[in-house]
Design a protein around this motif. Structure first.
Motif, mmCIF file in Angstrom:
data_model
loop_
_atom_site.group_PDB
_atom_site.id
_atom_site.type_symbol
_atom_site.label_atom_id
_atom_site.label_comp_id
_atom_site.label_asym_id
_atom_site.label_seq_id
_atom_site.Cartn_x
_atom_site.Cartn_y
_atom_site.Cartn_z
ATOM 1 N N ASN A 41 -58.448 75.123 -35.520
ATOM 2 C CA ASN A 41 -57.723 76.368 -35.653
ATOM 3 C C ASN A 41 -58.683 77.551 -35.577
ATOM 4 O O ASN A 41 -59.864 77.433 -35.905
ATOM 5 N N VAL A 42 -58.164 78.679 -35.170
ATOM 6 C CA VAL A 42 -59.018 79.841 -34.979
ATOM 7 C C VAL A 42 -59.240 80.560 -36.308
ATOM 8 O O VAL A 42 -58.357 80.651 -37.163
ATOM 9 N N ASP A 43 -60.454 81.042 -36.495
ATOM 10 C CA ASP A 43 -60.849 81.808 -37.669
ATOM 11 C C ASP A 43 -61.482 83.104 -37.165
ATOM 12 O O ASP A 43 -62.632 83.100 -36.720
ATOM 13 N N ILE A 44 -60.720 84.167 -37.187
ATOM 14 C CA ILE A 44 -61.179 85.437 -36.619
ATOM 15 C C ILE A 44 -61.870 86.260 -37.699
ATOM 16 O O ILE A 44 -61.305 86.484 -38.772
ATOM 17 N N PRO A 45 -63.101 86.694 -37.457
ATOM 18 C CA PRO A 45 -63.816 87.478 -38.462
ATOM 19 C C PRO A 45 -63.065 88.759 -38.809
ATOM 20 O O PRO A 45 -62.344 89.330 -37.973
ATOM 21 N N ASP A 46 -63.238 89.203 -40.030
ATOM 22 C CA ASP A 46 -62.601 90.432 -40.489
ATOM 23 C C ASP A 46 -63.304 91.632 -39.854
ATOM 24 O O ASP A 46 -64.483 91.868 -40.096
ATOM 25 N N VAL A 47 -62.587 92.333 -39.021
ATOM 26 C CA VAL A 47 -63.168 93.509 -38.355
ATOM 27 C C VAL A 47 -62.467 94.779 -38.817
ATOM 28 O O VAL A 47 -62.530 95.818 -38.164
ATOM 29 N N SER A 48 -61.789 94.672 -39.947
ATOM 30 C CA SER A 48 -60.989 95.810 -40.398
ATOM 31 C C SER A 48 -61.871 96.931 -40.926
ATOM 32 O O SER A 48 -62.935 96.716 -41.491
ATOM 33 N N ASN A 49 -61.426 98.108 -40.698
ATOM 34 C CA ASN A 49 -61.960 99.307 -41.336
ATOM 35 C C ASN A 49 -60.817 100.314 -41.405
ATOM 36 O O ASN A 49 -59.704 100.044 -40.944
ATOM 37 N N ALA A 50 -61.060 101.423 -41.996
ATOM 38 C CA ALA A 50 -59.965 102.371 -42.206
ATOM 39 C C ALA A 50 -59.324 102.800 -40.910
ATOM 40 O O ALA A 50 -58.094 102.872 -40.792
ATOM 41 N N LEU A 51 -60.142 103.061 -39.877
ATOM 42 C CA LEU A 51 -59.598 103.546 -38.607
ATOM 43 C C LEU A 51 -58.801 102.465 -37.894
ATOM 44 O O LEU A 51 -57.705 102.700 -37.408
ATOM 45 N N SER A 52 -59.366 101.218 -37.820
ATOM 46 C CA SER A 52 -58.652 100.154 -37.109
ATOM 47 C C SER A 52 -57.346 99.814 -37.816
ATOM 48 O O SER A 52 -56.328 99.556 -37.191
ATOM 49 N N GLY A 53 -57.365 99.826 -39.145
ATOM 50 C CA GLY A 53 -56.143 99.529 -39.874
ATOM 51 C C GLY A 53 -55.082 100.590 -39.667
ATOM 52 O O GLY A 53 -53.893 100.292 -39.584
ATOM 53 N N PHE A 54 -55.513 101.827 -39.564
ATOM 54 C CA PHE A 54 -54.552 102.920 -39.404
ATOM 55 C C PHE A 54 -53.965 102.957 -38.001
ATOM 56 O O PHE A 54 -52.764 103.140 -37.805
ATOM 57 N N LEU A 55 -54.828 102.744 -36.970
ATOM 58 C CA LEU A 55 -54.377 102.899 -35.593
ATOM 59 C C LEU A 55 -53.739 101.637 -35.025
ATOM 60 O O LEU A 55 -52.756 101.696 -34.296
ATOM 61 N N LEU A 56 -54.309 100.477 -35.338
ATOM 62 C CA LEU A 56 -53.904 99.250 -34.655
ATOM 63 C C LEU A 56 -53.357 98.176 -35.585
ATOM 64 O O LEU A 56 -52.816 97.182 -35.114
ATOM 65 N N ASP A 57 -53.548 98.356 -36.875
ATOM 66 C CA ASP A 57 -53.143 97.338 -37.832
ATOM 67 C C ASP A 57 -53.768 95.984 -37.486
ATOM 68 O O ASP A 57 -53.095 94.953 -37.461
ATOM 69 N N LEU A 58 -55.066 96.010 -37.200
ATOM 70 C CA LEU A 58 -55.756 94.783 -36.801
ATOM 71 C C LEU A 58 -55.701 93.678 -37.849
ATOM 72 O O LEU A 58 -55.530 92.502 -37.493
#
Length: 278
Positions: A41-58
């Motif tokens: 199964n895929v395990d995607i690293p956490d790349v979240s930051n305030a901007l990515s969460g606000f714009l893309l909801d990554l």
């Protein structure tokens, strides 16, 4: 000693075909082997930051992708268990996880604990290709690559692609469980693709197999205008071969595999099961 076989099932970005479990179980049954089904199964690293969460909801997208991967893995393991039960094959199951670029490496590391490693193959499935190449070139174990477009029957007629090389010799040794159960063994040498050690290398291998109790017939062919990987498969199918045994040429450079001509030709257009060793 019982043979331990494994089936690797990467679930991202695309899962294996619907015949993956049934084909692997059929092979394990033929070899009287225990089968381990391992989903990756895929395990995607956490790349979240305030901007990515606000714009893309990554973060939410990552959770969605990982959940879909796990669901596919669960379904694949359930299918493998059902088929193994139907065919009276002993099955163990496990779930691995890896980052997208490392799924092949995760499979190769786990493959070292088994005698035979199987991968379902589709030319359009990047995860299957990554997994197969990593097992062939990084695990130290033989890889049985199964085309997903057909049901695999008894692998009775074993065709050995022989050029006298180290990797070809390794493949023959790894193929022994199939040779012991074979109804026919053919040795094919391609004479117009590269310089060979001598003209009688096929006959010498047949003699050596004969001394070990295996009856084998050696022939030479020419590729003509076909690529060597295609020529080998066409000849194998022409004579009724059900399994092609060959050495895998290539090497890895920063996880990008550079393949030899025969290996690339096989993987680009797989027409029958191929046991490949490096």
């Amino acid at each position: 000693m019982q043979l331990l076989a494994s089936l690797f099932l990467p679930t991202y970005p695309d899962p294996p075909g619907p015949k993956a479990a049934s084909n692997a179980v059929a092979v394990a049954r033929q070899l009287d082997a225990t089968l381990d089904a391992a989903v990756i199964n895929v395990d995607i690293p956490d790349v979240s930051n305030a901007l990515s969460g606000f714009l893309l909801d990554l973060p939410a997208k990552i959770r969605e992708i990982e959940a879909a991967s796990r669901n596919r893995g669960k379904a694949l393991l359930e299918a493998a268990a059902a088929e193994a039960s139907r065919c009276n094959v002993t099955l163990t199951r496990q779930q691995l996880k890896a980052q997208p670029a490392l799924m092949g490496e995760a499979a190769a590391a786990e493959a070292r604990y088994f005698d035979l490693c199987m991968v379902d193959w589709s030319p359009d499935n990047d995860a299957a290709r990554m997994t197969a190449e990593a097992i062939v070139f990084s695990s130290g174990r033989p890889a049985l690559i199964l085309p997903d477009a057909k049901d695999i029957g008894v692998l009775g007629h074993v065709v050995i692609a022989w050029d006298g090389s180290r990797v070809a010799a390794r493949a023959v040794a790894d193929a022994r469980p199939f040779l012991e159960r074979a109804s026919a063994i053919s040795i094919v040498t391609v004479t117009d693709e590269k310089t060979l050690p001598s003209q009688d290398i096929g006959e010498r291998l047949a003699q050596g197999l004969g001394a070990r109790g295996f009856r084998a017939k050696a022939v030479s062919i020419q590729t003509g205008k076909a690529e060597i990987g295609i020529a080998l498969q066409e000849h194998a199918l022409k004579i009724g071969g059900s399994l092609l045994v060959m050495g895998g040429w290539g090497h890895s450079r920063l996880r990008d595999f550079v393949l030899g001509g025969a290996t690339e030709g096989i993987l680009s257009d797989l027409r029958l099961p191929v046991l490949m060793s490096h």
